[in-house]
Design a protein around this motif. Structure first.
Motif, PDB file in Angstrom:
ATOM      1  N   LEU A 198       2.852   1.533  -3.713  1.00  0.00           N
ATOM      2  CA  LEU A 198       1.959   1.996  -4.656  1.00  0.00           C
ATOM      3  C   LEU A 198       0.305   3.105  -3.801  1.00  0.00           C
ATOM      4  O   LEU A 198       0.145   3.333  -5.251  1.00  0.00           O
ATOM      5  CB  LEU A 198       1.589   0.704  -5.056  1.00  0.00           C
ATOM      6  CG  LEU A 198       2.450  -0.476  -5.644  1.00  0.00           C
ATOM      7  CD1 LEU A 198       1.511  -1.648  -6.133  1.00  0.00           C
ATOM      8  CD2 LEU A 198       3.032  -0.343  -6.246  1.00  0.00           C
ATOM      9  N   ASP A 199       0.975   3.532  -3.229  1.00  0.00           N
ATOM     10  CA  ASP A 199       0.328   4.972  -3.042  1.00  0.00           C
ATOM     11  C   ASP A 199      -1.339   3.907  -2.589  1.00  0.00           C
ATOM     12  O   ASP A 199      -2.555   5.077  -3.193  1.00  0.00           O
ATOM     13  CB  ASP A 199      -0.280   5.935  -3.386  1.00  0.00           C
ATOM     14  CG  ASP A 199      -0.724   7.230  -3.139  1.00  0.00           C
ATOM     15  OD1 ASP A 199      -0.850   6.388  -2.295  1.00  0.00           O
ATOM     16  OD2 ASP A 199      -0.521   8.278  -3.751  1.00  0.00           O
ATOM     17  N   ILE A 200      -1.624   2.806  -2.389  1.00  0.00           N
ATOM     18  CA  ILE A 200      -3.162   2.786  -2.393  1.00  0.00           C
ATOM     19  C   ILE A 200      -3.702   2.518  -1.501  1.00  0.00           C
ATOM     20  O   ILE A 200      -3.108   2.170  -0.307  1.00  0.00           O
ATOM     21  CB  ILE A 200      -3.554   0.794  -2.528  1.00  0.00           C
ATOM     22  CG1 ILE A 200      -2.454   0.837  -4.289  1.00  0.00           C
ATOM     23  CG2 ILE A 200      -4.292   0.555  -2.204  1.00  0.00           C
ATOM     24  CD1 ILE A 200      -2.341  -0.923  -4.151  1.00  0.00           C
ATOM     25  N   ASP A 201      -5.272   3.148  -1.346  1.00  0.00           N
ATOM     26  CA  ASP A 201      -6.026   3.762   0.307  1.00  0.00           C
ATOM     27  C   ASP A 201      -6.651   2.337   0.235  1.00  0.00           C
ATOM     28  O   ASP A 201      -6.730   1.158  -0.649  1.00  0.00           O
ATOM     29  CB  ASP A 201      -6.786   4.654  -0.430  1.00  0.00           C
ATOM     30  CG  ASP A 201      -8.232   4.575  -1.448  1.00  0.00           C
ATOM     31  OD1 ASP A 201      -8.057   3.350  -1.658  1.00  0.00           O
ATOM     32  OD2 ASP A 201      -8.871   5.474  -1.838  1.00  0.00           O
ATOM     33  N   SER A 202      -7.625   3.006   1.619  1.00  0.00           N
ATOM     34  CA  SER A 202      -8.473   1.726   2.135  1.00  0.00           C
ATOM     35  C   SER A 202      -9.066   1.035   1.221  1.00  0.00           C
ATOM     36  O   SER A 202      -9.460  -0.270   1.467  1.00  0.00           O
ATOM     37  CB  SER A 202      -8.423   2.100   3.507  1.00  0.00           C
ATOM     38  OG  SER A 202      -9.734   3.398   3.212  1.00  0.00           O
ATOM     39  N   TYR A 203      -9.995   1.627   0.730  1.00  0.00           N
ATOM     40  CA  TYR A 203     -10.470   1.438  -0.865  1.00  0.00           C
ATOM     41  C   TYR A 203     -10.182   0.455  -1.567  1.00  0.00           C
ATOM     42  O   TYR A 203     -10.427  -0.435  -1.621  1.00  0.00           O
ATOM     43  CB  TYR A 203     -11.297   2.357  -0.631  1.00  0.00           C
ATOM     44  CG  TYR A 203     -12.999   2.041  -1.808  1.00  0.00           C
ATOM     45  CD1 TYR A 203     -13.946   1.911  -1.239  1.00  0.00           C
ATOM     46  CD2 TYR A 203     -12.523   2.080  -3.088  1.00  0.00           C
ATOM     47  CE1 TYR A 203     -14.802   0.811  -2.302  1.00  0.00           C
ATOM     48  CE2 TYR A 203     -13.200   1.657  -4.242  1.00  0.00           C
ATOM     49  CZ  TYR A 203     -14.060   1.188  -3.627  1.00  0.00           C
ATOM     50  OH  TYR A 203     -15.980   0.662  -4.675  1.00  0.00           O
ATOM     51  N   ARG A 207       0.888  -1.517  -0.452  1.00  0.00           N
ATOM     52  CA  ARG A 207       0.089   0.054  -0.268  1.00  0.00           C
ATOM     53  C   ARG A 207       0.269   1.089   0.103  1.00  0.00           C
ATOM     54  O   ARG A 207       0.470   2.030  -0.457  1.00  0.00           O
ATOM     55  CB  ARG A 207      -1.089   0.048   1.364  1.00  0.00           C
ATOM     56  CG  ARG A 207      -1.319  -1.274   1.119  1.00  0.00           C
ATOM     57  CD  ARG A 207      -3.012  -0.796   2.126  1.00  0.00           C
ATOM     58  NE  ARG A 207      -3.582   0.144   2.205  1.00  0.00           N
ATOM     59  CZ  ARG A 207      -3.948   1.225   2.924  1.00  0.00           C
ATOM     60  NH1 ARG A 207      -4.313   0.097   4.319  1.00  0.00           N
ATOM     61  NH2 ARG A 207      -4.404   2.340   3.014  1.00  0.00           N
ATOM     62  N   GLU A 208       1.983   1.484   1.170  1.00  0.00           N
ATOM     63  CA  GLU A 208       2.788   2.408   1.098  1.00  0.00           C
ATOM     64  C   GLU A 208       3.606   2.785  -1.041  1.00  0.00           C
ATOM     65  O   GLU A 208       3.715   4.035  -0.546  1.00  0.00           O
ATOM     66  CB  GLU A 208       3.935   2.596   2.273  1.00  0.00           C
ATOM     67  CG  GLU A 208       3.262   2.804   3.441  1.00  0.00           C
ATOM     68  CD  GLU A 208       4.504   2.206   4.585  1.00  0.00           C
ATOM     69  OE1 GLU A 208       5.417   2.037   4.028  1.00  0.00           O
ATOM     70  OE2 GLU A 208       3.634   2.240   5.474  1.00  0.00           O
ATOM     71  N   LEU A 265      -9.039  -3.287   0.033  1.00  0.00           N
ATOM     72  CA  LEU A 265     -10.504  -4.022   0.437  1.00  0.00           C
ATOM     73  C   LEU A 265     -10.670  -3.682  -1.330  1.00  0.00           C
ATOM     74  O   LEU A 265     -11.295  -5.612  -1.337  1.00  0.00           O
ATOM     75  CB  LEU A 265     -11.283  -2.864   0.680  1.00  0.00           C
ATOM     76  CG  LEU A 265     -12.833  -4.156   0.866  1.00  0.00           C
ATOM     77  CD1 LEU A 265     -12.504  -5.030   1.617  1.00  0.00           C
ATOM     78  CD2 LEU A 265     -14.275  -2.707   1.306  1.00  0.00           C
TER      79      LEU A 265
END
Lengths: 395, 81
Positions: free
Chosen positions: B36-41, B33-34, B44
């Motif tokens: 690739l800058d992926i948010d919690s949505y 996530r960090e 999921l």
């Protein structure tokens, strides 16, 4: 008879390009029907109609860029005789419509790119032209009414490459540059006009998250609810206690809204942000709110937002997520009067009843317009938000 | 399913969520996530797609084990057929 105008899809929009008419003249249209698509610096939007009636002749052609407020088409009343409809229908030259609109909504700053205005081109052609550095003024369109299409840009680019093989095309302003400019204009206006005050509160999220984890355990993965949904719902509930934070500052007075439409800040993957509204958050249950949020995120990233979602947010919530910073101090989106920001949920030492423990907490920050409310009411809002989040089963 | 096949599935899903990124540059110990800058949505959505393609549904309690590419692969390898 009514007028269908270029909508203002947010305080940062000054002009838009009509991309496509989705109804034909003479067609019956209802309130809420999507009747056109419009491209702004923030992408492509579906524009809804707010009047019952019969679609008149369009006054602005696809591809034309006109200021906010420009009459795009006349909507005739149901009862009006057809002859009159036809009489009123003739298309006015677009320039005239443009001048009218100029009086309605004077631009705050000069248009970004004067070179490509009034050239009919599809959005994807426009984007491609920007990427390839092709001047749309030099391209001959093969689409309807001579509108430039992707293929025309590709051909023009190929010609340019043939003519000057060694020369690199100059970088043209892109949609993202435009968005940056738009955000800059809106935020400058906010900081100039709105006397912000800020309040912050650290909220214990352990009860809410524990409850949510129990709920999610019972659900299939597709129906899981994210913590952001609890925060949104908490804000909507707390606004019931302090409604003065939900509304607009217009004409030197506060106009509170009976509906709670939360503008939800969505970061775009290639930079910039969009803040579309989730409608009636106070009336949705958590499952519905999760679905609405997911739908909005996906449509935002796909460029399929509706005009009403861009115009009627009554407050903004920004949630920088669980990877970001602890505290966010937001800038209010005019003419709204408040913005609620959440930092990351993290474990922190927490003292309660003489005991020290570790809790998952979030810092909620309220940025509010001091013309509309005072710190006292603002702190009551944060207290109400805290109370809501301590009773998650009631959200 | 082999580790290579799983890696391919994960990369394809990540590419859909973060189109401008190149997931194959991820190191096994990096936080997906960090990096690739992926948010919690988005995270999921990634887990939903993975569960649909592999049949492995990752409960929230196990999230901390699948934050890295290596962790995610190990987790799936133990459970996938």
């Amino acid at each position: 008879m009514g007028e269908f105008r270029m909508p203002s899809l947010g305080a940062d929009m000054e002009a838009g390009t009509l991309v496509e008419w989705l109804v034909k003249p003479g067609e019956r249209i209802k309130r809420g029907d999507v009747i056109a698509t419009v491209e702004t610096q923030k992408g492509l939007f579906e524009v809804e109609n707010f009047e019952e009636g019969i679609m008149g002749e369009p006054l602005v052609r696809p591809g034309e860029k006109v200021p906010v407020g420009t009459v795009l088409a006349v909507i005739h009343g149901q009862g009006e005789p057809l002859a009159e409809v036809e009489e009123r229908a003739p298309a006015r030259p677009a320039e005239e419509a443009g001048t009218h609109a100029g009086q309605v909504a004077p631009p705050l700053r000069p248009p970004l790119s004067t070179g490509t205005e009034r050239i009919a081109a599809s959005p994807s052609a426009r984007k491609l032209a920007a990427e390839l550095g092709v001047d749309l003024g030099t391209v001959t369109g093969s689409g309807p009414h001579g509108a430039i299409q992707r293929i025309d840009v590709e051909q023009a680019a190929a010609r340019v490459t043939e003519e000057r093989p060694a020369e690199k095309a100059p970088a043209a302003p892109t949609l993202r540059d435009g968005m940056r400019q738009a955000i800059a204009a809106a935020m400058s206006r906010s900081n100039r006009e709105i006397p912000h005050y800020y309040l912050g509160m650290e909220i214990d999220m352990s009860r809410a998250l524990g409850w949510l984890e129990g709920e999610n355990l019972k659900r299939p993965i597709r129906e899981r609810i994210l913590p952001a949904v609890l925060l949104l719902k908490g804000v909507a509930r707390a606004l019931g206690t302090v409604p003065e934070l939900n509304g607009y500052w217009i004409d030197n007075r506060l106009q509170t809204s009976a509906d709670v439409h939360i503008g939800f800040v969505i970061a775009l993957r290639d930079g910039g942000l969009i803040t579309p509204a989730i409608h009636h958050v106070d009336k949705l249950n958590l499952q519905e709110l999760m679905a609405a949020m997911g739908d909005l995120i996906q449509r935002t990233r796909a460029g399929r937002l509706r005009s009403s979602e861009m115009t009627d947010a009554t407050i903004t919530v920004t949630n920088l997520g669980d990877l970001g910073v602890e505290t966010v101090f937001g800038v209010i989106y005019p003419p709204q009067v408040a913005l609620v920001a959440f930092g990351r949920i993290m474990e922190r030492p927490w003292a309660e009843n003489g005991m020290l423990g570790v809790r998952r907490t979030v810092t909620a920050t309220l940025a509010a317009d001091h013309r509309a409310t005072d710190g006292h009411r603002g702190s009551q809002f944060l207290e109400a938000l805290n109370n809501c989040l301590q009773n998650p089963e009631q959200l | 399913m082999t580790r290579e096949q799983l890696t391919e599935i994960i990369f394809r899903i990540l590419k859909e969520i973060a189109p401008e990124c190149d997931p194959s540059e991820l190191l096994p110990e990096e936080n997906i996530r960090e990096i690739l800058d992926i948010d919690s949505y988005g995270f999921l959505q990634m887990l939903i797609s993975i569960s649909e393609e592999t049949g492995v549904e990752i409960p929230e309690a196990d999230y901390s084990r699948v934050f890295t590419l290596g962790g995610l692969l190990d987790y799936l390898m133990l459970r996938v057929y």
